[in-house]
Design a protein around this motif. Structure first.
Motif, PDB file in Angstrom:
ATOM      1  N   ALA A 158      51.905 -43.223 124.663  1.00  0.00           N
ATOM      2  CA  ALA A 158      50.767 -42.378 124.722  1.00  0.00           C
ATOM      3  C   ALA A 158      50.538 -41.449 124.759  1.00  0.00           C
ATOM      4  O   ALA A 158      50.200 -40.229 123.972  1.00  0.00           O
ATOM      5  N   ASP A 159      52.267 -40.984 124.837  1.00  0.00           N
ATOM      6  CA  ASP A 159      52.178 -38.972 124.982  1.00  0.00           C
ATOM      7  C   ASP A 159      52.653 -38.744 123.618  1.00  0.00           C
ATOM      8  O   ASP A 159      52.190 -37.595 123.431  1.00  0.00           O
ATOM      9  N   ARG A 160      53.364 -39.795 123.303  1.00  0.00           N
ATOM     10  CA  ARG A 160      53.354 -39.452 121.913  1.00  0.00           C
ATOM     11  C   ARG A 160      52.153 -39.305 120.979  1.00  0.00           C
ATOM     12  O   ARG A 160      52.309 -38.800 119.383  1.00  0.00           O
ATOM     13  N   MET A 161      50.979 -39.883 120.633  1.00  0.00           N
ATOM     14  CA  MET A 161      49.599 -40.397 119.802  1.00  0.00           C
ATOM     15  C   MET A 161      49.057 -38.842 120.743  1.00  0.00           C
ATOM     16  O   MET A 161      48.455 -38.745 119.238  1.00  0.00           O
ATOM     17  N   VAL A 162      49.008 -37.812 121.755  1.00  0.00           N
ATOM     18  CA  VAL A 162      48.375 -37.324 121.396  1.00  0.00           C
ATOM     19  C   VAL A 162      49.316 -36.333 121.004  1.00  0.00           C
ATOM     20  O   VAL A 162      48.197 -35.044 119.515  1.00  0.00           O
ATOM     21  N   ASN A 163      49.913 -35.806 120.356  1.00  0.00           N
ATOM     22  CA  ASN A 163      50.665 -34.755 119.807  1.00  0.00           C
ATOM     23  C   ASN A 163      50.856 -34.930 118.586  1.00  0.00           C
ATOM     24  O   ASN A 163      50.882 -34.554 117.874  1.00  0.00           O
ATOM     25  N   THR A 164      51.214 -36.815 118.017  1.00  0.00           N
ATOM     26  CA  THR A 164      51.018 -37.157 116.802  1.00  0.00           C
ATOM     27  C   THR A 164      49.336 -36.898 116.231  1.00  0.00           C
ATOM     28  O   THR A 164      49.210 -36.351 115.318  1.00  0.00           O
ATOM     29  N   ARG A 165      48.395 -37.567 116.391  1.00  0.00           N
ATOM     30  CA  ARG A 165      47.110 -36.134 116.513  1.00  0.00           C
ATOM     31  C   ARG A 165      46.855 -34.856 115.838  1.00  0.00           C
ATOM     32  O   ARG A 165      46.028 -34.755 115.292  1.00  0.00           O
ATOM     33  N   SER A 166      47.284 -34.413 117.151  1.00  0.00           N
ATOM     34  CA  SER A 166      47.381 -32.701 117.181  1.00  0.00           C
ATOM     35  C   SER A 166      48.525 -32.376 115.407  1.00  0.00           C
ATOM     36  O   SER A 166      47.284 -31.147 114.897  1.00  0.00           O
ATOM     37  N   THR A 167      48.922 -33.333 115.515  1.00  0.00           N
ATOM     38  CA  THR A 167      49.902 -32.783 114.188  1.00  0.00           C
ATOM     39  C   THR A 167      49.139 -32.785 113.083  1.00  0.00           C
ATOM     40  O   THR A 167      48.937 -32.413 111.841  1.00  0.00           O
ATOM     41  N   GLU A 168      48.171 -34.131 112.521  1.00  0.00           N
ATOM     42  CA  GLU A 168      47.727 -34.210 112.226  1.00  0.00           C
ATOM     43  C   GLU A 168      46.972 -33.705 111.596  1.00  0.00           C
ATOM     44  O   GLU A 168      46.025 -32.814 110.597  1.00  0.00           O
ATOM     45  N   LYS A 169      45.700 -33.049 113.034  1.00  0.00           N
ATOM     46  CA  LYS A 169      44.808 -31.752 111.954  1.00  0.00           C
ATOM     47  C   LYS A 169      45.030 -30.641 111.445  1.00  0.00           C
ATOM     48  O   LYS A 169      45.034 -30.027 111.549  1.00  0.00           O
ATOM     49  N   ILE A 172      50.412 -31.661 100.936  1.00  0.00           N
ATOM     50  CA  ILE A 172      49.760 -32.033 102.350  1.00  0.00           C
ATOM     51  C   ILE A 172      49.145 -32.373 102.897  1.00  0.00           C
ATOM     52  O   ILE A 172      49.297 -33.694 104.170  1.00  0.00           O
ATOM     53  N   PHE A 173      47.660 -32.631 102.326  1.00  0.00           N
ATOM     54  CA  PHE A 173      46.255 -32.956 102.020  1.00  0.00           C
ATOM     55  C   PHE A 173      46.841 -34.500 102.300  1.00  0.00           C
ATOM     56  O   PHE A 173      46.294 -36.040 103.029  1.00  0.00           O
ATOM     57  N   ILE A 174      47.509 -35.363 101.701  1.00  0.00           N
ATOM     58  CA  ILE A 174      47.683 -36.671 101.098  1.00  0.00           C
ATOM     59  C   ILE A 174      48.559 -37.038 102.031  1.00  0.00           C
ATOM     60  O   ILE A 174      48.569 -38.103 102.686  1.00  0.00           O
ATOM     61  N   ARG A 182      50.007 -40.150 106.792  1.00  0.00           N
ATOM     62  CA  ARG A 182      50.225 -40.316 107.874  1.00  0.00           C
ATOM     63  C   ARG A 182      49.381 -40.996 108.899  1.00  0.00           C
ATOM     64  O   ARG A 182      50.114 -41.782 109.660  1.00  0.00           O
ATOM     65  N   LYS A 183      48.148 -40.471 108.739  1.00  0.00           N
ATOM     66  CA  LYS A 183      46.822 -41.288 109.646  1.00  0.00           C
ATOM     67  C   LYS A 183      46.494 -43.143 109.812  1.00  0.00           C
ATOM     68  O   LYS A 183      46.286 -43.440 110.207  1.00  0.00           O
ATOM     69  N   ARG A 217      49.692 -44.675 110.680  1.00  0.00           N
ATOM     70  CA  ARG A 217      49.535 -44.915 112.041  1.00  0.00           C
ATOM     71  C   ARG A 217      48.736 -46.223 112.799  1.00  0.00           C
ATOM     72  O   ARG A 217      48.551 -46.751 113.409  1.00  0.00           O
ATOM     73  N   ARG A 218      47.515 -45.940 111.854  1.00  0.00           N
ATOM     74  CA  ARG A 218      46.683 -47.184 112.303  1.00  0.00           C
ATOM     75  C   ARG A 218      46.444 -48.340 111.699  1.00  0.00           C
ATOM     76  O   ARG A 218      46.424 -49.547 112.167  1.00  0.00           O
ATOM     77  N   LYS A 219      47.384 -48.953 110.762  1.00  0.00           N
ATOM     78  CA  LYS A 219      48.279 -50.386 110.302  1.00  0.00           C
ATOM     79  C   LYS A 219      49.163 -50.648 111.627  1.00  0.00           C
ATOM     80  O   LYS A 219      49.408 -50.439 112.423  1.00  0.00           O
ATOM     81  N   LEU A 220      49.051 -52.215 111.124  1.00  0.00           N
ATOM     82  CA  LEU A 220      49.695 -53.114 112.509  1.00  0.00           C
ATOM     83  C   LEU A 220      51.039 -52.444 112.138  1.00  0.00           C
ATOM     84  O   LEU A 220      51.811 -52.770 113.591  1.00  0.00           O
TER      85      LEU A 220
END
Length: 97
Positions: free
Chosen positions: A51-62, A28-30, A35-36, A39-42
């Motif tokens: 932008a709404d999905r970005m908040v959910n994505t960051r919180s999901t990764e955390k 899960i950590f890997i 995923r992080k 997401r940062r690549k082009l």
């Protein structure tokens, strides 16, 4: 140390559970780090444009990283305590024999 069959039998349920927790926690950590980075690549920017999905994505990764950390710590603790219990059992057999 007394060399009995019990001293070589380390496949107890807490030991197996600890190993599984370590494996799933590492997976899960890997996955969260992969995923992080994706997401940062082009090419990943197209998949995470809203932008709404970005908040959910960051919180999901955390959340995934926190869950992985809990699994890793609990797996390590299960293995450690089980090894200490087995060693204590062997030491008490040795002193009573």
């Amino acid at each position: 140390m007394i060399e009995t069959q019990e001293t070589f039998n380390f496949t107890t349920m807490p030991f197996i559970s600890g190993i599984l927790a370590l494996i799933f926690g590492a997976f899960i950590f890997i996955f969260a780090i992969w995923r992080k980075n994706k997401r940062r690549k082009l090419t990943g920017i197209n998949g995470f444009t809203c932008a709404d999905r970005m908040v959910n994505t960051r919180s999901t990764e955390k959340l995934l990283q926190f869950l992985a950390l809990v699994l890793l710590i609990s797996g390590f603790m299960l293995i450690t305590f089980e090894a200490m219990r087995i060693e204590d059992k062997v030491m008490t057999e040795e002193t009573t024999s």
